[in-house]
Scaffold this motif. Structure first.
Motif, PDB file in Angstrom:
ATOM      1  N   LEU A 111     -50.572  50.185   2.424  1.00  0.00           N
ATOM      2  CA  LEU A 111     -52.068  49.259   1.829  1.00  0.00           C
ATOM      3  C   LEU A 111     -52.277  50.835   1.594  1.00  0.00           C
ATOM      4  N   VAL A 112     -52.769  50.306  -0.280  1.00  0.00           N
ATOM      5  CA  VAL A 112     -53.744  50.764  -0.474  1.00  0.00           C
ATOM      6  C   VAL A 112     -55.094  50.167  -0.321  1.00  0.00           C
ATOM      7  N   TYR A 113     -56.350  51.019  -0.435  1.00  0.00           N
ATOM      8  CA  TYR A 113     -57.755  49.967  -0.086  1.00  0.00           C
ATOM      9  C   TYR A 113     -58.161  51.194  -1.747  1.00  0.00           C
ATOM     10  N   PHE A 114     -58.984  49.583  -1.973  1.00  0.00           N
ATOM     11  CA  PHE A 114     -60.169  49.843  -3.337  1.00  0.00           C
ATOM     12  C   PHE A 114     -61.717  49.694  -2.910  1.00  0.00           C
ATOM     13  N   ALA A 115     -62.575  50.620  -3.983  1.00  0.00           N
ATOM     14  CA  ALA A 115     -63.663  50.431  -3.571  1.00  0.00           C
ATOM     15  C   ALA A 115     -64.858  50.498  -2.211  1.00  0.00           C
ATOM     16  N   TRP A 116     -65.834  49.380  -2.189  1.00  0.00           N
ATOM     17  CA  TRP A 116     -66.320  49.175  -0.381  1.00  0.00           C
ATOM     18  C   TRP A 116     -65.285  48.927   0.470  1.00  0.00           C
ATOM     19  N   VAL A 117     -64.349  48.409  -0.112  1.00  0.00           N
ATOM     20  CA  VAL A 117     -63.256  48.403   0.829  1.00  0.00           C
ATOM     21  C   VAL A 117     -62.708  49.509   1.414  1.00  0.00           C
ATOM     22  N   ARG A 118     -62.211  50.415   0.676  1.00  0.00           N
ATOM     23  CA  ARG A 118     -61.791  51.861   0.477  1.00  0.00           C
ATOM     24  C   ARG A 118     -62.825  52.662   1.713  1.00  0.00           C
ATOM     25  N   GLU A 119     -64.187  52.472   0.772  1.00  0.00           N
ATOM     26  CA  GLU A 119     -65.276  53.389   1.947  1.00  0.00           C
ATOM     27  C   GLU A 119     -65.489  52.636   3.264  1.00  0.00           C
ATOM     28  N   ARG A 120     -65.113  51.561   3.537  1.00  0.00           N
ATOM     29  CA  ARG A 120     -65.591  51.368   4.698  1.00  0.00           C
ATOM     30  C   ARG A 120     -64.664  51.503   5.677  1.00  0.00           C
ATOM     31  N   ILE A 121     -63.207  51.372   5.230  1.00  0.00           N
ATOM     32  CA  ILE A 121     -62.691  51.260   5.798  1.00  0.00           C
ATOM     33  C   ILE A 121     -62.507  53.063   6.775  1.00  0.00           C
ATOM     34  N   GLY A 122     -62.743  54.096   5.258  1.00  0.00           N
ATOM     35  CA  GLY A 122     -62.724  55.500   5.969  1.00  0.00           C
ATOM     36  C   GLY A 122     -61.778  55.418   5.298  1.00  0.00           C
ATOM     37  N   LYS A 123     -60.521  55.321   4.317  1.00  0.00           N
ATOM     38  CA  LYS A 123     -59.166  55.558   4.045  1.00  0.00           C
ATOM     39  C   LYS A 123     -58.483  54.993   2.365  1.00  0.00           C
ATOM     40  N   GLY A 124     -57.955  55.503   1.763  1.00  0.00           N
ATOM     41  CA  GLY A 124     -57.850  54.924   0.410  1.00  0.00           C
ATOM     42  C   GLY A 124     -56.168  53.946   0.718  1.00  0.00           C
ATOM     43  N   GLU A 125     -55.675  54.656   1.363  1.00  0.00           N
ATOM     44  CA  GLU A 125     -54.428  54.755   1.569  1.00  0.00           C
ATOM     45  C   GLU A 125     -53.353  54.812   3.224  1.00  0.00           C
ATOM     46  N   GLU A 178     -52.130  34.697  -4.224  1.00  0.00           N
ATOM     47  CA  GLU A 178     -53.411  34.534  -3.330  1.00  0.00           C
ATOM     48  C   GLU A 178     -52.699  34.893  -1.959  1.00  0.00           C
ATOM     49  N   HIS A 179     -54.497  34.338  -0.677  1.00  0.00           N
ATOM     50  CA  HIS A 179     -54.353  35.074   0.626  1.00  0.00           C
ATOM     51  C   HIS A 179     -52.705  34.188   1.276  1.00  0.00           C
ATOM     52  N   ASP A 180     -52.209  32.297   0.536  1.00  0.00           N
ATOM     53  CA  ASP A 180     -51.175  32.022   1.497  1.00  0.00           C
ATOM     54  C   ASP A 180     -49.870  32.161   0.843  1.00  0.00           C
ATOM     55  N   GLU A 181     -49.834  33.157  -0.333  1.00  0.00           N
ATOM     56  CA  GLU A 181     -48.663  33.895  -0.338  1.00  0.00           C
ATOM     57  C   GLU A 181     -47.695  34.790   0.731  1.00  0.00           C
ATOM     58  N   PRO A 182     -46.577  34.158   0.756  1.00  0.00           N
ATOM     59  CA  PRO A 182     -45.917  35.743   1.454  1.00  0.00           C
ATOM     60  C   PRO A 182     -45.840  36.572   0.907  1.00  0.00           C
ATOM     61  N   LEU A 183     -45.767  37.551   1.907  1.00  0.00           N
ATOM     62  CA  LEU A 183     -45.517  38.880   1.555  1.00  0.00           C
ATOM     63  C   LEU A 183     -43.683  40.102   1.781  1.00  0.00           C
ATOM     64  N   THR A 184     -42.727  38.668   1.490  1.00  0.00           N
ATOM     65  CA  THR A 184     -41.388  38.584   1.681  1.00  0.00           C
ATOM     66  C   THR A 184     -41.711  39.866   0.202  1.00  0.00           C
ATOM     67  N   GLY A 185     -41.008  41.143   0.878  1.00  0.00           N
ATOM     68  CA  GLY A 185     -40.368  41.663  -0.780  1.00  0.00           C
ATOM     69  C   GLY A 185     -41.712  43.207  -0.974  1.00  0.00           C
ATOM     70  N   ALA A 186     -42.794  43.109  -0.101  1.00  0.00           N
ATOM     71  CA  ALA A 186     -43.614  43.879  -0.738  1.00  0.00           C
ATOM     72  C   ALA A 186     -43.280  45.278  -0.208  1.00  0.00           C
ATOM     73  N   GLY A 187     -43.800  46.030  -0.978  1.00  0.00           N
ATOM     74  CA  GLY A 187     -43.370  47.674  -0.479  1.00  0.00           C
ATOM     75  C   GLY A 187     -44.861  48.589  -0.558  1.00  0.00           C
ATOM     76  N   GLU A 188     -45.774  47.424  -1.495  1.00  0.00           N
ATOM     77  CA  GLU A 188     -47.569  48.298  -1.936  1.00  0.00           C
ATOM     78  C   GLU A 188     -48.077  47.191  -1.823  1.00  0.00           C
ATOM     79  N   ILE A 189     -49.104  47.091  -0.858  1.00  0.00           N
ATOM     80  CA  ILE A 189     -49.987  45.623  -0.620  1.00  0.00           C
ATOM     81  C   ILE A 189     -51.381  46.537  -1.398  1.00  0.00           C
ATOM     82  N   GLY A 190     -52.307  46.086  -2.277  1.00  0.00           N
ATOM     83  CA  GLY A 190     -53.914  46.636  -2.738  1.00  0.00           C
ATOM     84  C   GLY A 190     -54.495  45.560  -2.028  1.00  0.00           C
ATOM     85  N   LEU A 191     -55.500  45.896  -1.717  1.00  0.00           N
ATOM     86  CA  LEU A 191     -56.776  45.457  -0.459  1.00  0.00           C
ATOM     87  C   LEU A 191     -58.441  45.493  -1.834  1.00  0.00           C
ATOM     88  N   PHE A 192     -59.079  44.878  -2.352  1.00  0.00           N
ATOM     89  CA  PHE A 192     -59.833  45.209  -3.291  1.00  0.00           C
ATOM     90  C   PHE A 192     -60.676  44.363  -2.754  1.00  0.00           C
TER      91      PHE A 192
END
Length: 84
Positions: free
Chosen positions: A4-18, A64-78
């Motif tokens: 999981l990779v976090y960007f911008a203020w999502v990263r700042e609020r969680i306190g880690k980049g990945e 989109e939020h309703d799409e499956p995560l099948t085969g996900a190696g990396e997921i970015g949230l921003f």
């Protein structure tokens, strides 16, 4: 395990980049992932308090939020990006 990779203020609020997490079986979509992450602690809850505003990319492709995560190696949230 998924990275999981976090960007911008999502990263700042969680306190880690990945981080790497083993996702529970019930986490099947991007929306499920956001809901699950909010259970991991106050910092996640704070960062993801407006789930509809969070953008998700699976293996560097926007989904989109309703799409499956099948085969996900990396997921970015921003947050939404602003242009200028």
């Amino acid at each position: 395990m998924v990275k999981l990779v976090y960007f911008a203020w999502v990263r700042e609020r969680i306190g880690k980049g990945e981080e790497e997490l083993e996702l529970p079986a019930h986490v099947k979509t991007a929306g499920d992932l956001i809901a699950y992450l909010t259970t991991l602690g106050e910092e996640y809850e704070n960062a993801l308090q407006f789930p509809q505003a969070i953008r998700v990319a699976v293996n560097q492709e926007h989904v989109e939020h309703d799409e499956p995560l099948t085969g996900a190696g990396e997921i970015g949230l921003f947050p939404p990006m602003t242009g200028g």
